[in-house]
Design a protein around this motif. Structure first.
Motif, PDB file in Angstrom:
ATOM      1  N   UNK A   9       0.901  -1.091  -0.117  1.00  0.00           N
ATOM      2  CA  UNK A   9       0.036  -0.034  -0.209  1.00  0.00           C
ATOM      3  C   UNK A   9       0.874   1.279   0.024  1.00  0.00           C
ATOM      4  N   UNK A  10       0.035   2.300  -0.608  1.00  0.00           N
ATOM      5  CA  UNK A  10       1.149   3.670  -0.572  1.00  0.00           C
ATOM      6  C   UNK A  10       0.732   4.506   0.808  1.00  0.00           C
ATOM      7  N   UNK A  11       1.602   4.841   1.580  1.00  0.00           N
ATOM      8  CA  UNK A  11       1.373   5.636   2.907  1.00  0.00           C
ATOM      9  C   UNK A  11       2.314   6.780   2.670  1.00  0.00           C
TER      10      UNK A  11
ATOM     11  N   UNK B 253      -4.730   5.246   9.136  1.00  0.00           N
ATOM     12  CA  UNK B 253      -5.486   4.136   8.547  1.00  0.00           C
ATOM     13  C   UNK B 253      -4.811   2.615   8.614  1.00  0.00           C
ATOM     14  N   UNK B 254      -3.496   2.925   8.148  1.00  0.00           N
ATOM     15  CA  UNK B 254      -2.659   1.466   8.058  1.00  0.00           C
ATOM     16  C   UNK B 254      -1.921   1.309   9.320  1.00  0.00           C
TER      17      UNK B 254
END
Length: 470
Positions: free
Chosen positions: A100-102, A110-111
């Motif tokens: 995922x992109x952070x 969120x992550x």
């Protein structure tokens, strides 16, 4: 020239774009007992063409002689030489990379925290949720203690890690499996087992690699019964591919495999797996020979008729499978007419296939073709997708039959890069895992045959018509 002994180098050269200049380079390589492999054009200029050329030589001295002579040839400019293997492995072959992109605070929340708190609480209440919210279900641990790495007499942890990393890269590339290489720095069986029991919940499956027998047999046996499959790929990977090869060889030469007498030359972990799978498939008579006391004891435990010497084994066997790890152990005069010989030992087999055929064998093949990599990616992927608690003999035999079926006409086994090979193996393995009751899938993950309403109507009408016509 054996692969392990030869020197492989890449050279980058600017060659004058004039007839005969490249021929001079080829002559220098040939006169020094070298040969050329891949040639890649790097740049085409007005006067020169820059190429990367792979060169094979018997010794480093021969390669150095080539370099020295090339420097003195007019029209050829040597830019550099480098080892392609080292270059390919620089920085390693695996990395842990986010899916995922952070990029924002919102992403982080969120992550990571607080988002992950909700996920962790859910998994804490129901550990099976790990399959939904982590990558454990697609992660395999490739674990060794380095005691049987390649043909090394002894192997340091770091060197063993490089081999496990390489295996992990292959599995990832072929089947999309997330592979974690691990080396447990101990030769003590109990310590190794204890380590695995403490870490196994990080994985959906564990494969044991390059552990010397008899320890490997005890380790695999004592680790059975955990929540995830533990499989020794040296033991069973080779066995599955051997069965697949024998299914097709038997058809080709016109023999009944199940009624044939199979001789196992050497009885380590590899032979144990072959014996187990062939017997479960239905092969009725298996005999063996080994000089080691622990191997003889294993043959007795496995109800294998042991022969006094190699000559007796060769004379009585319709099929010989070599797992001795002894180069050239089978001599020309030992080969029986119309025998089938599979020599699995590496880097060099018990007998070369060409020699066995000249000696009278009906079919002969070695470990370069009977390659466990044909089945391991699909077997592991199928077990992971089934969330299997173990890999059953049924799953392995089905994988062997799938390999045999997918072989092209005239071939006894597929090519490791045949399109759809590993996907088909994994699909069939998953299916058998469900049938064997070792899969742990959610109800919605199991595909069922659902009869369409139209089909039900058709069948009712068909039944009425059949009744009225009687």
């Amino acid at each position: 020239m054996n692969f392990d002994d030869r020197v492989i180098r890449m050279i980058r050269v600017k060659i004058l774009n004039k007839p005969g200049t490249f021929g001079k380079l080829a002559d220098v390589i040939g006169t020094n007992e070298g040969s050329m492999g891949d040639i890649k054009v790097i740049r085409v200029g007005t006067k020169y063409i820059t190429r990367d050329i792979k060169i094979y030589t018997k010794t480093l001295d021969k390669f150095n002689s080539i370099m020295k002579e090339l420097k003195n040839i007019k029209g050829i400019k040597l830019i550099k030489d480098f080892d392609e293997i080292y270059q390919a492995h620089e920085g390693g072959l695996l990395e842990t990379k986010s899916k995922v992109k952070i990029e924002t605070i919102s992403d982080l929340e969120k992550y990571y925290i607080p988002g992950i708190v909700k996920v962790a609480r859910t998994i804490n209440k129901d550990h099976n949720k790990k399959f939904e919210y982590t990558n454990i279900g697609n992660t395999v641990g490739i674990i060794t203690n380095g005691t049987a790495i390649l043909n090394f007499k002894s192997c340091k942890v770091e060197a063993a890690y490089s081999v496990m990393e390489s295996a992990g890269a292959v599995l990832n590339e072929i089947s999309g499996i997330s592979a974690t290489p691990l080396v447990v720095d101990t030769e003590n069986k109990d310590e190794f087992i204890s380590t695995i029991k403490n870490i196994y919940k990080n994985f959906g499956m564990i494969i044991l690699e390059d552990i010397s027998s008899p320890s490997s047999l005890g380790i695999e046996r004592e680790l059975q019964g955990l929540e995830i499959p533990i499989i020794d790929t040296n033991k069973y990977g080779n066995a599955i591919v051997v069965l697949a090869a024998l299914i097709n060889i038997s058809k080709r030469v016109g023999i009944n495999l199940k009624k044939s007498k199979v001789g196992l030359l050497g009885f380590g972990s590899k032979a144990c797996g072959i014996n187990e799978i062939l017997k479960d498939y239905g092969v009725e008579k298996i005999i063996g020979f080994d000089i080691r006391e622990e191997a003889i004891a294993r043959m007795e435990d496995g109800n294998i008729e042991k022969k006094e010497n190699i000559n007796n084994l060769m004379e009585e066997s319709d099929i010989i499978i070599g797992t001795s790890r002894v180069e050239g152990l089978i001599k020309f005069g030992m080969v029986q007419k119309d025998q089938i010989i599979i020599s699995l030992s590496k880097p060099e087999p018990e007998i070369k296939a060409a020699i066995a055929l000249k000696a009278g064998a009906k079919y002969a093949v070695d470990g370069r073709i009977v390659n466990p990599l044909l089945v391991i990616p699909g077997l592991i992927k199928g077990a992971l997708e089934a969330k299997a608690s173990e890999v059953t003999l049924n799953m392995m035999i089905n994988a062997a039959e799938t390999l045999a079926e997918l072989s092209k006409e005239g071939e006894i086994l597929p090519n490791v890069f045949d399109k759809g090979l590993h996907k088909k193996v994994s699909e069939n393995v998953k299916k058998i895992a469900i049938e064997d009751g070792v899969a742990h899938l959610f109800e919605q993950e199991i595909e069922e045959d659902i009869t369409e309403p139209e089909d039900e109507i058709f069948n009712k009408i068909k039944g009425i018509n059949e009744w009225m016509s009687n």
